[in-house]
Structures are given as structure tokens and as C-alpha cells.
Design an enzyme around this catalytic site. Structure first.
Site, PDB file in Angstrom:
ATOM      1  N   ASP A 876      16.971  55.770  28.564  1.00 52.83           N
ATOM      2  CA  ASP A 876      16.211  56.407  27.482  1.00 52.83           C
ATOM      3  C   ASP A 876      14.900  55.682  27.245  1.00 52.83           C
ATOM      4  O   ASP A 876      14.839  54.438  27.251  1.00 52.83           O
ATOM      5  CB  ASP A 876      17.014  56.403  26.175  1.00 52.83           C
ATOM      6  N   LYS A 945      14.008  55.790  11.193  1.00 51.76           N
ATOM      7  CA  LYS A 945      13.898  56.081  12.630  1.00 51.76           C
ATOM      8  C   LYS A 945      13.287  57.453  12.909  1.00 51.76           C
ATOM      9  O   LYS A 945      12.343  57.578  13.699  1.00 51.76           O
ATOM     10  CB  LYS A 945      15.275  55.982  13.287  1.00 51.76           C
ATOM     11  N   ASP A1124      13.286  62.876  27.143  1.00 50.62           N
ATOM     12  CA  ASP A1124      12.923  61.522  27.548  1.00 50.62           C
ATOM     13  C   ASP A1124      14.157  60.662  27.807  1.00 50.62           C
ATOM     14  O   ASP A1124      14.078  59.437  27.784  1.00 50.62           O
ATOM     15  CB  ASP A1124      12.038  60.855  26.484  1.00 50.62           C
TER      16      ASP A1124
END
Length: 1291
Positions: A876, A945, A1124
Site C-alpha cells: 500500500d 486520518k 493505490d
């Protein structure tokens, strides 16, 4: 039909003819593997030159940019980028031939779709458009002459001859293809003078000699003609082969004679591979005797007894018998279509609705045989209802269609019926009935409604389903070859490899165009009308019987109620029509199995997806799926088609093929645990309980007297109801996943992919795929296994730490984490529900359980490093959007925070921001700030986050506040009524901290935003003359320019944001308002500019993923991705990691922003923007550039009035403000009556608008957009090649 398929011809192409399509080089990407003989021939032939290509593949098909010499990925990405150029859409009150060509309006599209429907339904309306249309007419006329109107046969044959003559002589805009010649040969065979035909025009029929001569002149292979699907029997094909053979001999065409001989041999000597194989004995069960059911006066069952002997023999179970009947068709196809695996696969996929109907009918017959057809048991059984509704609806549809066909007259209702009739006769009433019922049950709970659905969305969905099924039926009539993915020997990125990739795709695309019938797109209006017709009749026949106890008498009473009803509801301030479900139906849908009602195009595929050949050819074998999710943007579609024609997007198509060719399986070990949890109804991670288990807020007595307490109670009650509704929706969502996984147990399947408008790839099956939530990912594994090896075993341990949440430590620490928790790992794998349930504490619990099981199995195997692992291992990116920004800007500080630079331990930008926020909160606490006191000690990495992650994608303050509010509520230690205020306080603080860290990213975002604002406010140069000829209010109407750019992969991206235009459609169910994508509307300049930075970054991460997929395919590495997050086998992680870094470096070695600026200047070089609008753009660089240009124009005496830059801008702004004050766009188009109402000329207090002829009106001054594009932000000192040394770049 002769047992020779197109695939069969293609496999023997090398020995058939050299100038036909079959003479092309063997396409490595687009065709199946040939037989050994042909492989040998192709291998000895080598790579043919461009001049060997047939006329429909001219060497100039690729532009100069595509023919440049480049040998690797880096030089490929540095090539001069080719652009696809399409004219800007015109305003709705203007038109041109070019605009009409690219952006067809709804009335025109409606006419085309009516023609389409009429052709396939043999209605008497037709207009020729392309060769497919002409061929459809030829087939229709021939059918009329043969069977449907034999009494007027002469006229139909004359029409066929006349239409063919137009095509052959060039009087039409099309030329004949194999379909055309097959039809003409069929007609000659049926009506020539030797057959005894009495048609006087028969003498003028084109003879086989003439037809063969034309075929040869047009370089059309005779094998394609005689094997065309239109030739309906082997006898007819053999007769045509004889006719052509005689003609070829008489014309000394030896090659044609040999080709026809080979075709005939192949057609007559194909062997049945099952000829000597005995038939398998079917499993049988004891046959149940017929039963008689006795009832009491109250209707209760009192006795069940058999009316025939119990030992009545054995029978094949219904479901197996149904399967055997279905597979019998495949066995027949094996004999007739020898070697054509794709055609046999088609039969496996056929008749999904017929099978669903058969299942419902069988279950209903069981009820009836038990005498339960009207009992409460059947009434509470979902599929019993569905069958009953299906029986009633198909009868209703047949009656209504017959009634519409008999209607005559010029009334509005009659005209509407005549327009609708061709569309509702394209499919059988039985198919439309079952499809309507399945679609409306799937729509339940959509659009934020718990027990219903939005009317407009439902009608469009059902209309679209009918359209899709019709086109699927068209595809099923054709035998379309599906080819295996194979990369050419030159690789994807070499100049020769790319050129051959394009040539192969064009060849395959032309072949498919010749093979398929022509169909047209339906407009939204037509979909609504068809959907409304079907839903209206379903609502009239669908009923359920509801039973309850009368509270007064204590007796049981029953009442027949509608299963669906129509009502209105206010959603976000708008009154919307909704279709509600009877509460009894809603409850059963929530509880009953939906395995048998899943739409076939919602499922993974059992064979490799069809490769992408064009914008709507690829993915599913027999369904038309667009390669891009256009968001109703006809402009994006036009650009993509143009780029596809120019050969700019070959690597995009190839990348999607790579992603779709990865084989998957259901992880049986995890599925067993999931199914056990699901059936138990308990709450587990990612699986909601069957009965909502959260306590309802207590209503205290103080609520009635204390207003503040009442507000708090109502707020908590609302949150409770929302949670309860969400639990129901989540339960339905998980139900889909479980049922699909159960269906595909033991199978290998594939996920076809397509793109969103930014180029990001998504699996098309929406319910169970690897891009889904943790449960979906835990249920999936690679179908192909590979031995772990030493490095693979280490990566398996690291992966366990990652999915558990211990992902910010070093790799050594993560591997050790797995060894330290080995006892818990074994306990989780062996006793997932009865043990310590350590795995449920993980960030991704189901993936953690899958990894625990895999690691336990590996360690328990005799040689762990030789254990064959199927588990996908993830790599990741660290806040991937910020990684791209740091690389774009050469930002040293930003690069360190997102692991682009070399570090001993992984950097964590989310923790870094959380710590900064904590420091600021501590400062506020010292000053006595109440909100800071409440939040002290409660700020974690998780709270900030999502906001940090989405800042790079343009999250606003409002969005950040909502994200943080959700996280604070999930903590549970902050009162819900103060979460909103707390989130507002935190959002400002988080955004400020991010801006301090990533200043380089902010500069790039600002530059992108300014460029987008300039472009979206501009006017095409060719529209300036008309804009100047009218009053200055015209300027706003002419702002039609979208922001468009080209990715390094060659994909044009068009931002779809325009002002909302809605159209009122009077459907039979209700009047609905729909957005019409074909109506030109002004761009939404604010949305264009704010969305450009995140969309541009998304296009870059999509490019990086595609490059990685292609390079992994080149190196034989299994690959899958979730944006991603890149997945592969444990043993391949190191190799994939090297590819990830190589592709990222190659991508960012080219100056992306400078290339973007050059593209903007080239693409928009003729576009202009008014001075007053330039002045409103709050950017110092743009203002300075504009002022310098103004001074130059003054020096050149190019201005009538010598004013300063600021004065001139102010003067123009005043004029524009007065003239556009009434130009605000409405959401709904005005009807004629509203349009005729007089408008006020000016608001009170405003002076009248100056006319265009007024000599005192200030002149509007324009600047060129290309001149105003500000300089690209200065790049920092970070060297992107450092990424090669960063072990935590992707980890």
C-alpha cells in the site's frame, strides 16, 4: 448452419487467403491461441510489414506521435503526447453539423432508437444510417419476401435489388460487407429462375458471378461470407458454396476455389469429440407420490395423505434436470461448433431469465401439489409471490401490447402508444415480466429509502435493463470470438509493440462489426417511458394477502393488499415520487434468500473477460458494457471515441485486459466461518445482526418540561433510527456477498474491469470483488497458487501485521509481531468462533483471519517455504495522493513524510498531524477553551486520518468537519449532541496543520485551480464573432468549455461538471424529472475549478497503477489492485515492489506539470476570456500577466478607450452584471406556457440594459487563455530516483 465458425476460419487463415482480414499477423493481444500448424506457419512468416496490411488498415492510421521510435517505458512516457480534439459543445439554442455529429440531441437519438426498434420488430419505419442499418433492411425485405408478405414478393425483391445497387454503385454512404453478400446470395438461391420463381424481376438479380467479382474487388474473403450467421442452415450454405465454386472456376479464380473447398471440407468432416464417450448416469431421488391435503373450516391443515403408492420409482431432481436440459444445448453446440469455445460459452450464459422463471414455476407447483397455493405459508414466501406476479404480469403485458397494436387515430394517446410499441415488442412478454420483477426487488432500499425506491431512478433502471437485455439478445445471435491475453514479443511500451497492438485491435474490431447487428442507444426519456409502462402494470397485478388478529373479536382476518404503491416524499427539500413496498414484502426481501434473483450481469465471469476493443466492446461476452462510467457526459464519450479511433488508448485497453484476466476463487475456509456467523444472526465484525441489538434511547420525564433535554433526546432518537436503518441496509449488502460467494464456491472466476472518467479502474461486478470492504477481500483468494519461498514466508508474516494494524513498525518488527502472537494465530485459525477471537481485534478482521489460516497451514506443512499459497499480499502507498504531489513539486519535506525518501522506519503522516493537533489543543486548554478541554486526550491517528488522506483530493472544510464528526461519534466517549461542534473546531485545526506540512502541494493545488477557472470561463474562438454580434449577456451562455487533459497513457479526461438541466417527462405512473445529458448546458465553473486538483491526481495514480499492471504482466507476475494498494503472491512481492518503484520514477521523470501547461496552451490557444472575468480571479500571477498584456495593447493603441486595467475591468463588469442578472439557470426546463410569460426588463433601481447597437456601450476586451496560464510552480530539490532506495514507499 454449416459447422464452420469464424473462429475456425481464423485458425486456418494462413492457408486460406493473404489479402483478407484473416491474412493479418496473429494478434497476440486480441486473438485466441491458434492451432500448432498455424502457429508454425505464422512463426516462419515472421512479422509482416505495414504494407502487408489490408486496405482497411492504412499505415497512416497511427499519427506521427504513435510511430516514433521508443524502446522502454521511460522513453514512451517522454514521447510527445498526442491529443484528441473534439469541438466544444454549443449552447442549446445553437447548432452546427459538427456539433450534431458529436453531441446528438435527444429527439434525433430517439428517432434512431425508434428506427432500431422498428427494424428488429419489423415495424414499418426505417431510415438508413450505416452499413449495419442497410443490412438490417436487406434482411427485413428478404424476410418479408420469403414468409411474412409472400403475396407481394415481387415488390420486396425489387427493393432488395435497388438497395444493394445503391450500396454497390457508391450512391449510398456505405459499402457492402460480408453480411451484405451473404444476404444477396441467399436471395439469389431462393428466387433465381432455376428455382421456378415467377418473379418478373428475378432476371435482374445479381448473379453469383457478379457478386463474387465484387467480393474479390473489395478484398472480402468468401469464407467470411459463406460462414456468416445469416446463412441459417448447412444445406443453404452448401448450395451457396456450389454456386460460388462454379463461378470461381468459370472466372479462373483458383485461390477462391481452394478456399471454398477447404471451407466445405471443414464443414462436413468435423468430428464429435464425445462420439465414443458414454453418457453420465444422473443422480436420482425417490419420486414423491401425489398428496391430498385436508383442511378444517378455519383453513388449517388437518391431514395429509398419499393418493398413490409410496414406492413410485425414482426421478432426477428438478434442479439437476433443469441443468441437464441446459447443458444438452451445449453438447449440440459442441457437435456443430467444433472448436468454438466462445460460442459454447454463450449457450452457458443464455436464458438466465428463462431459468429463473422455471425455478419459480417449479416451486409454485410444489405449493399447489400440497394444496398450499392460497395458504399463509405461500403468501409469506417471497419466490412464491414472484411467480404469482410473473404469471399475472406476462398475461397483462400480452393483452396490453395487443391493445396498443390495435389502436388507431391521431390522438395524443394513440401517437404515444405507437412510439412505445416498437420498444415493448423487442422482447417476449415473459422476459420483460421476470426482468421487471427482479429489477424492482433489487432496487429496494436504494437512494436512501428503507422500504422503497425513488420513482425516476427505478423507471430508468428498468428501462435500461430492458434495453440491455435486448442488446444482449442481439449479441447472442452472433458468434463473437473471445481471445486470450498475450503480449507481443516487443512489449507494451516499444514503438513497434504499440503499433502492432493498435493494428490488432482495429482488425478484431472490424471483424466484430461485421459479425454484429446494428443497435442504437436509447435516451433517458425512452427508458423512463418503457420502465413506467412495465411498473404501472406490475403495480396493478402484484398483490399480497396480509393476515392479522382483530383486536375487537380476537379472530384472524385477511385482506388482499397491493405489493407496491406510489407516494411522494420530501428528500433534501425536494418533493420526489417514490415507490413503496408493502411492509410484508419488505420484511420477506430482508429475510429470504436472493441467490436465485441475482442479475447475471452483477456477477463475476466464469471465463476470461472479452478484451476491450472499443469504448463499448469488452468485458462481458454478450452484454454491452461501456469502458468508462461517463457520469452522463456525452463530451467524455466523444473524446474517448476519438482517441480510440486515433489509436491513443491502446495501453489503457491492454491494462484493463490485464486486470480482468486475474483468476479468483472463494476462500472456502473463510466462507465457512462467514456462513456460520450469518446463519446465527449474531453481530460480528462487518456482519450486522439479524435483529438490531442496540438499546433505544430512554425517554426521561424531564423531556416534557426541559427544552434542552428534549433536543438531546430527539437527537439521540434520530441517531438510533438511522443506525437501525443502516443495520438493515448493511444486512442486505452482506446477504448479496454471502449468496454470490456460495454460488461460486469451487469455481475459478474473473472480474471484468472498466474505468471511471478519471481513468481509475474498477471491477464491474459490484457486490463481491476485491475492491470492496474487508469482508469481500477476506472471502477472495487467487485461483493460481505459488510456492512461498523464504522471502514469501517473511512477507506473509509482514502482511499479517499490516492487516492487524501493526503497520507503522519496521519490517523486522512486523515479522516478529507474527511470531510473538503465534499462539493467537493458531487459535484464530483453528477455533475462529469458539476460541479467543484475537482476529476480531484487527483493523481488517476477515483478512486477518484469512492470513492466520494461511500462515498456520504454511507452518504446519512439511516444508513451509514450499507451501503453495493463494493469498493476495498487499503493498500500500503512504497517502498516495500526497506522494504524487511531493514528486510533482520536488518537495523534500513532504517527500520525507510520505516515505518517498530513504528512512530507517516508515514515516506516518497521520500520526504526525495528530501530534501537531494535540499540541495546539494543549495550548487552547491552557487558555480555558471549553471545546479543547472536552477533546483533550481523545485525538488519535484514526480521528484525523480520513481528513489528511482526502485533503490532497480537495476536501473542503465542510467535508472535513463531517469526516471528523463521524470518527468522534464512533469513539463513543463524546456526547452525540456536541460531536458536530467539536468536529467544527477540530476541522479548522487539522486543515491548518496539513497546510503547514505540505506547502508544496498547496502551491500546485492553487496552480491547477487557477488554470481550471480560466479554462471554464473561456469562450471558443470560433464563437467569438456571434457573441460579439449580440448583447454582452451572450457571454455567459457561451461559457461551455470543460477542463480537458490527456494522461500519460493517452487517455483524454473530460470533467463532466455542468449546470443541472432537468426535463419533465409525463410517464404513465407519474410525471418525473430527469437529467438529460444530451441537452447542452453551461459548465459549472466553481465545480470545474475545485474538482480539477483531485481529479488530476486521481488520473496520475490511475496511470501509475496501469503502468504497473502492464509491466507485471510483461514479467509474468500475478497482479490485482485497489487504486493505490497493489496485490500479488507472497513470493512475487519483491519483484512487484521493484516494478512499482520503476513505474513511479518513469512517470515522474517526465515534467508532468510543464507538459500539462503546454497541452492547455495548445488545446485552448484560440479560446478567449473577458477582461472583467479575468479581473475576478483572485490570483496575483494571473492579475500581473493580464495587466502586462493590457499595457502592451495600450502601447499598440489597440484600445478605443485608454483606461487603466482596473478601470476598464470595472466598467465591463457593470455592464455584464446588469445583463446577466436574470440568466440564473433553473433546474427544470421551462414549458411553453412559462416561456410565453412576459419578463421584467430590469429590476427596480437598475438602469436599463444597453443594446448592442448603443454606441456608448463599452467595448468588451478579451484575453487569450493560453497567454494567461500562469507559470508552473517552481520545483524543489527532491530527486525522485531516491524512491528506488526507499523500502517503505509502498509497504
Amino acid at each position: 448452419m454449416i459447422p464452420l465458425t469464424r473462429n475456425g476460419v481464423r485458425r486456418n487463415a494462413a492457408s486460406i487467403i493473404s489479402v483478407s482480414r484473416q491474412g493479418l499477423p496473429r494478434p497476440a493481444r486480441l486473438y485466441s491461441s491458434p492451432t500448432k500448424n498455424v502457429q508454425a506457419q505464422v512463426a516462419t512468416a515472421g512479422q509482416p510489414s505495414v504494407s502487408a496490411y489490408p486496405p482497411f488498415l492504412p499505415p497512416s492510421g497511427l499519427d506521427h506521435a504513435m510511430s516514433e521510435s521508443y524502446g522502454d517505458m521511460e522513453s514512451f512516457l517522454k514521447r510527445r503526447m498526442p491529443y484528441a480534439l473534439v469541438p466544444t459543445p454549443l449552447p442549446s439554442d445553437r447548432s452546427s453539423s459538427l456539433n450534431d455529429f458529436y453531441f446528438t440531441d435527444s429527439p434525433t437519438q430517439d428517432q434512431i432508437s425508434v428506427i432500431d426498434a422498428c427494424l428488429h420488430g419489423f415495424h414499418d419505419k426505417a431510415v438508413a444510417l450505416d452499413v449495419g442499418t442497410y443490412n438490417a433492411f436487406l434482411d427485413a425485405y428478404l424476410e418479408m419476401a420469403t414468409t411474412r408478405d409472400a403475396g407481394k414478393r415481387m415488390y420486396w425483391v425489387e427493393d432488395v435489388c435497388a438497395l444493394y445497387e445503391e450500396m454497390e454503385q457508391g450512391q449510398a454512404t456505405v459499402t457492402p460487407n460480408p453480411h451484405t453478400y451473404a444476404t444477396m446470395l441467399r436471395m439469389y438461391l431462393r428466387f433465381n429462375s432455376e428455382t421456378g420463381s415467377v418473379i418478373s424481376s428475378a432476371a435482374s438479380l445479381p448473379t453469383p458471378d457478379e457478386l463474387l467479382s465484387c467480393m474479390v474487388n473489395r478484398q472480402i474473403s468468401v469464407s467470411l461470407v459463406v460462414s456468416h450467421r445469416g446463412i441459417q442452415s448447412s444445406e443453404e450454405a452448401n448450395e451457396i458454396i456450389k454456386l460460388l465454386s462454379i463461378s470461381a472456376v468459370s472466372m479462373n479464380m483458383s485461390k477462391v476455389v481452394n478456399e471454398l473447398g477447404l471451407v466445405q471440407v471443414m464443414g462436413s468432416t468435423a468430428q464429435d469429440p464425445l462420439e465414443d464417450v458414454p453418457e453420465a448416469a444422473a443422480v436420482q431421488i425417490k419420486k414423491l407420490p401425489k398428496m391430498n391435503v385436508s383442511r378444517s373450516a378455519s383453513g388449517h391443515v388437518t391431514e395429509i395423505r398419499a393418493t398413490e403408492p409410496l414406492n413410485t420409482g425414482y426421478e432426477v431432481p428438478f434442479h439437476l434436470e433443469n441443468l441437464r436440459k441446459h447443458l444438452a444445448e451445449v453438447l449440440i453446440a459442441r457437435r456443430v461448433l467444433s472448436g468454438d469455445a466462445a460460442a459454447r460459452q454463450k449457450l452457458l450464459e443464455e436464458s438466465v431469465y428463462d431459468i429463473a422463471s422455471a425455478r419459480l414455476q417449479h416451486e409454485a407447483s410444489i405449493f399447489q401439489s400440497l394444496g398450499l397455493d392460497s395458504s399463509r405459508l405461500k403468501d409469506n414466501y417471497l419466490r412464491g409471490w414472484l411467480w404469482e406476479w410473473h404469471q399475472k404480469l406476462q398475461v397483462k403485458l400480452k393483452e396490453e401490447i395487443s391493445s396498443l397494436a390495435e389502436k388507431d387515430g391521431m390522438s395524443k394517446a394513440s401517437k404515444a402508444a405507437k412510439v412505445l410499441l416498437p420498444f415493448i415488442t423487442l422482447l417476449k412478454p415473459e422476459t420483460m415480466s421476470i426482468l421487471t420483477i427482479l429489477e424492482i426487488t433489487h432496487m429496494q432500499g436504494s437512494g436512501g429509502l428503507r422500504d422503497g425506491m425513488k420513482t425516476a431512478r427505478t423507471l430508468i433502471a428498468i428501462g435500461k435493463a430492458i434495453e440491455t437485455e435486448y442488446k444482449t439478445e442481439i449479441c447472442k445471435r452472433n458468434k463473437i470470438m473471445v481471445s486470450a491475453q498475450r503480449m507481443g514479443e516487443h512489449g507494451f511500451f516499444s514503438g513497434l509493440g504499440y503499433k502492432n497492438l493498435h493494428a490488432r485491435r482495429i482488425a478484431a474490431r472490424r471483424f466484430m462489426e461485421d459479425s454484429e447487428e446494428w443497435t442504437s442507444e436509447w435516451t433517458q426519456v425512452m427508458r423512463v417511458k418503457v420502465g413506467s409502462f412495465l411498473v404501472d402494470h406490475l403495480m396493478s397485478v402484484a398483490t399480497v394477502t396480509k393476515t392479522a388478529i382483530d383486536k375487537r373479536t380476537g379472530k384472524e382476518v385477511s385482506e388482499e393488499q397491493p405489493a407496491f404503491f406510489h407516494s411522494y416524499e420530501y428528500i433534501r427539500g425536494h418533493k420526489l415520487g417514490v415507490i413503496r413496498l408493502n411492509s410484508l414484502v419488505a420484511e420477506r426481501i430482508a429475510k429470504d434468500s436472493i441467490r436465485d434473483t441475482l442479475h447475471p450481469r452483477h456477477l463475476p465471469m466464469l471465463v476470461k473477460p472479452k478484451q476491450w476493443l472499443s469504448d463499448n466492446e469488452g468485458g462481458y461476452l454478450y452484454s454491452k458494457i461501456p469502458v468508462m462510467r461517463y457520469k452522463e457526459s456525452v463530451e467524455q464519450l466523444a473524446y474517448l471515441r476519438k482517441a480510440s479511433e486515433l489509436g491513443h488508448v491502446e495501453l489503457v485497453y491492454a491494462g484493463l485486459d490485464v486486470l480482468g484476466s486475474t483468476p479468483w476463487q472463494v476462500n472456502r475456509a473463510i466462507f465457512d466461518v462467514v456462513l456460520k456467523v450469518w446463519n446465527s444472526g449474531i453481530r460480528m465484525p462487518k456482519i450486522p445482526p439479524s435483529v438490531f441489538d442496540m438499546p433505544e434511547p430512554e425517554r426521561l420525564p424531564i423531556v416534557d418540561v426541559d427544552q434542552k433535554a428534549k433536543v438531546v433526546y430527539l437527537s439521540r432518537q434520530k441517531a438510533y433510527m438511522n443506525e437501525k436503518a443502516n443495520n438493515h441496509s448493511e444486512r442486505c449488502n452482506v446477504n448479496y456477498k454471502v449468496e454470490i460467494a456460495r454460488t461460486f464456491l469451487g469455481d475459478t472466476f474473473y472480474m471484468p474491469h472498466n474505468l471511471d472518467f478519471r481513468g481509475r479502474a474498477y471491477p464491474i461486478p459490484p457486490h463481491l470483488n476485491h475492491i470492496g470492504d474487508d469482508l469481500s477481500r477476506g472471502l477472495l483468494k487467487f485461483a493460481e497458487g505459488k510456492p512461498l519461498g523464504e522471502r514469501g514466508l517473511r512477507w506473509l508474516k509482514i502482511h499479517l501485521a499490516n492487516v492487524f494494524g501493526f503497520d507503522k513498525a519496521s519490517f523486522d518488527e512486523r515479522a516478529q509481531f507474527a511470531m510473538d502472537n503465534l499462539a493467537e494465530i493458531y487459535d484464530s485459525a483453528e477455533k475462529p468462533l469458539d476460541g479467543n477471537q484475537w482476529w476480531t481485534k484487527a483493523d481488517d478482521p476477515w483478512q486477518c483471519l484469512a492470513t492466520c489460516t494461511e500462515l498456520r497451514d504454511a507452518l504446519e506443512s512439511p516444508v513451509p517455504i514450499e507451501f503453495v499459497s493463494h493469498l493476495p499480499i498487499h503493498q500500500d502507498g503512504t497517502c498516495n495522493g500526497l506522494q504524487h504531489y511531493a514528486a510533482l513539486g520536488g518537495d523534500v519535506k513532504g517527500a520525507q513524510q510520505v516515505n518517498l525518501d530513504v528512512t530507517d522506519r516508515p514515516a506516518d503522516v497521520y500520526t504526525f498531524v495528530a501530534e501537531m493537533v494535540k499540541e495546539r489543543i494543549a495550548t487552547d486548554v491552557a487558555t480555558g477553551h471549553e471545546m479543547a478541554k472536552l477533546l483533550e486526550g481523545k485525538i488519535t491517528r484514526k480521528v484525523v486520518k480520513q481528513t489528511v488522506m482526502t485533503t490532497v483530493y480537495g476536501v473542503t472544510y465542510i467535508g472535513a468537519r463531517d469526516q471528523i464528526e463521524k470518527q468522534l461519534k464512533d469513539r463513543g466517549d463524546i456526547p452525540p449532541e456536541v460531536c458536530w461542534e467539536s468536529a467544527a473546531y477540530l476541522a479548522k485545526m487539522v486543515l491548518q496543520c496539513i497546510g503547514d506540512i505540505f506547502s508544496g502541494a498547496k502551491n500546485i493545488q492553487t496552480w491547477l485551480n487557477v488554470c481550471a477557472r480560466l479554462i471554464s470561463k473561456s469562450i471558443p474562438g470560433d464563437r467569438m464573432a456571434e457573441a460579439a454580434a449580440h448583447s454582452s449577456q451572450r457571454i455567459r451562455k457561451e461559457q461551455m468549455t470543460s477542463v480537458i487533459w490527456t494522461t500519460p497513457m493517452g487517455l483524454p479526461i473530460v470533467q463532466p461538471y455542468r449546470q443541472v438541466k432537468r426535463k419533465q417527462v409525463a410517464a404513465s405512473l407519474q410525471t418525473v424529472y430527469i437529467s438529460d445529458p444530451t441537452v447542452p448546458a453551461m459548465v459549472n465553473s466553481l465545480k470545474q475549478s475545485s474538482a480539477f486538483p483531485p481529479n488530476f491526481i486521481h488520473s496520475l495514480d490511475a496511470t501509475h497503477m496501469m503502468l504497473t499492471a502492464l509491466e507485471c504482466s510483461t514479467r509474468g507476475i500475478t497482479f490485482a489492485s485497489v487504486h493505490d494498494s497493489y496485490w500479488t503472491h507472497a513470493c512475487s512481492v519483491d519483484d512487484m515492489s521493484a516494478v512499482i518503484r520503476d513505474t513511479f520514477i518513469a512517470l515522474h521523470t517526465r515534467d508532468i506539470l510543464r507538459n500539462l501547461a503546454e497541452e492547455f496552451k495548445e488545446r485552448y490557444k484560440s479560446f478567449k476570456i473577458p477582461l472583467s472575468i479575468v479581473r475576478s480571479i483572485k490570483n496575483a500571477e494571473v492579475q500581473q500577466i493580464a495587466e502586462n498584456l493590457w499595457d502592451k495593447m495600450r502601447e499598440a493603441q489597440d484600445l478605443n478607450v485608454q483606461k487603466s486595467f482596473a478601470e476598464a475591468a470595472k466598467s465591463e463588469a457593470e455592464v455584464l452584471a446588469e445583463e446577466i442578472e436574470e440568466e440564473a439557470e433553473d433546474d427544470v426546463e421551462e414549458d411553453e406556457a412559462a416561456a410565453k410569460k412576459p419578463k421584467k426588463s430590469a429590476k427596480r433601481g437598475r438602469r436599463p440594459t444597453a443594446k448592442a447597437s448603443d454606441s456608448t456601450e463599452p467595448r468588451i476586451t478579451y484575453f487569450s487563455v493560453a497567454d494567461l496560464i500562469p507559470p508552473v510552480p517552481k520545483k524543489g530539490d527532491f530527486d525522485v530516483s531516491q524512491i528506488k532506495k526507499s523500502q517503505y514507499f509502498f509497504s
